[in-house]
Scaffold this active site. Structure first.
Site, PDB file in Angstrom:
ATOM      1  N   CYS A 200       0.855  -1.184   0.000  1.00  0.00           N
ATOM      2  CA  CYS A 200       0.000   0.000   0.000  1.00  0.00           C
ATOM      3  C   CYS A 200       0.890   1.232   0.000  1.00  0.00           C
ATOM      4  O   CYS A 200       1.845   1.307   0.765  1.00  0.00           O
ATOM      5  CB  CYS A 200      -0.869   0.015   1.257  1.00  0.00           C
ATOM      6  SG  CYS A 200      -1.932   1.447   1.334  1.00  0.00           S
ATOM      7  N   THR A 202      -0.636   4.449   0.098  1.00  0.00           N
ATOM      8  CA  THR A 202      -1.508   5.573   0.449  1.00  0.00           C
ATOM      9  C   THR A 202      -0.769   6.621   1.289  1.00  0.00           C
ATOM     10  O   THR A 202      -0.897   7.822   1.066  1.00  0.00           O
ATOM     11  CB  THR A 202      -2.749   5.062   1.226  1.00  0.00           C
ATOM     12  OG1 THR A 202      -3.500   4.230   0.344  1.00  0.00           O
ATOM     13  CG2 THR A 202      -3.624   6.205   1.701  1.00  0.00           C
TER      14      THR A 202
END
Length: 367
Positions: A200, A202
């Site tokens: 991830c 993000t």
């Protein structure tokens, strides 16, 4: 006066806030051992029995979940996991026919899987077909990148109205107030974690996130206050981290990266310089978006990465490694069963986890 300055911001004092309370990740703590009456880790019961708040369904099993990602949330994974009573959130890219075939051949696995859906009409139609065709599927996993949107709360309410007796998993969020809102909207299990996952990005792309151990502690507290439950999703790098998530109050722990790279992920095996590798990628990476929706839309950035993992063979060894680690943790703190682990947990804050003097020299794959 200062009214002119504030008017620019729409009145009132609107300085950005800083929360100075320290927030921790799994790497910032260790369990403090405690006196225990347990003779061996084989005496520890790692199954949980959970009655869900909104569906009323009673679940029994080992609350470790494979993430609903392409190379972990597979039917092959579900077949292996079922033997350990572990859980798989099946990714949303199987067809209805593939689901039907899986259900016909593996009826016993159905109580340990969730069907995943996004909020689009196409997803919802497919969800309806699967649930109507296979009533034994009890869990629905509603997954969006940002569980804080008002749209998502409405979506959860809609699914709850459509399927009053199904158990709904909803995520992802990282704060108590949003956990409460989703539970009151109809979710039974709220998935906790923004940005800690191994593929991830993000936090890197958006600057948004929350240290995972603190997120789990705070969200579990909020959920349990309402009779709801949570899943700690993301950030586990070793069996010890899974134990820490349970110790912090997680009811389930979901893993992606730790379950990736195995045969059961159905990913293609790539040979490079005599070594075998398997591709693993985040579900909002450009790899995933190319595969499922024909590319990254021009208004967004990819928030996942693609990595080549050393091929790890069968999932079986990894499962034993994880369950053994959690059991052993319970014996160190004197928890006879997994449910008791939070009551026996004292975390010690540390600045260093391990002795890394031979960091790169290990011969064993699972170390």
């Amino acid at each position: 006066g200062s009214s002119g300055i504030n008017a620019e911001y729409g009145g009132g004092s609107v300085m950005p806030r800083i929360d100075f309370e320290i927030k921790l990740g799994y790497e910032d703590v260790l369990f403090r051992p405690k006196r225990s009456t347990l003779a061996s880790r084989s005496e520890v019961n790692i199954e949980r029995e959970i009655r869900f708040r909104n569906s009323g369904y009673k679940y029994r099993g080992v609350p470790v979940m494979a993430s609903n990602m392409d190379t972990t949330g597979t039917f092959s994974m579900a077949r292996s996991f079922q033997q350990h009573k572990m859980f798989v959130c099946v990714h949303k890219h199987y067809t209805v026919d593939q689901w039907m075939e899986f259900a016909a051949n593996n009826p016993d696995a159905l109580e340990h899987v969730a069907v995943s859906s996004g909020s689009s009409d196409r997803d919802m139609d497919k969800l309806k077909e699967i649930i109507t065709g296979i009533p034994a599927v009890q869990f629905i996993c509603l997954d969006v990148a940002n569980g804080y949107s008002e749209h998502f709360v409405e979506f959860v309410k809609r699914v709850r109205t459509l399927y009053p007796s199904k158990t709904i998993i909803a995520g992802n969020v990282v704060t108590g107030e949003m956990v409460e809102e989703l539970i009151l909207a109809g979710a039974d299990l709220v998935k906790v974690g923004i940005g800690p996952g191994s593929v991830c990005t993000t936090r890197k792309k958006t600057g948004v996130g929350y240290p995972q151990l603190s997120a789990v502690l705070e969200c579990a507290d909020a959920a349990h206050g309402l009779g709801g439950h949570i899943i700690a999703d993301g950030g586990c790098t070793c069996p010890g981290d899974i134990a820490k998530a349970f110790g912090a109050g997680a009811d389930f722990v979901m893993l992606g990266g730790m379950f990736a790279g195995h045969d059961e992920g159905d990913g293609e095996i790539i040979e490079k310089d005599g070594q075998k590798y398997v591709k693993f990628y985040g579900m909002s990476s450009s790899t995933a978006m190319q595969k499922h929706v024909g590319g990254v839309a021009n208004y967004r950035t990819s928030e996942g990465k693609t990595v080549l993992l050393p091929y790890k063979g069968s999932i079986e060894t990894t499962i034993q490694d994880i369950l053994g680690g959690v059991r052993s943790c319970c014996t160190y703190v004197g928890a006879v069963k997994l449910k008791e682990l939070p009551k026996r947990t004292t975390f010690v804050r540390v600045t260093r986890q391990l002795n890394e003097v031979y960091g790169t020299k290990s011969i064993n794959k699972t170390d």
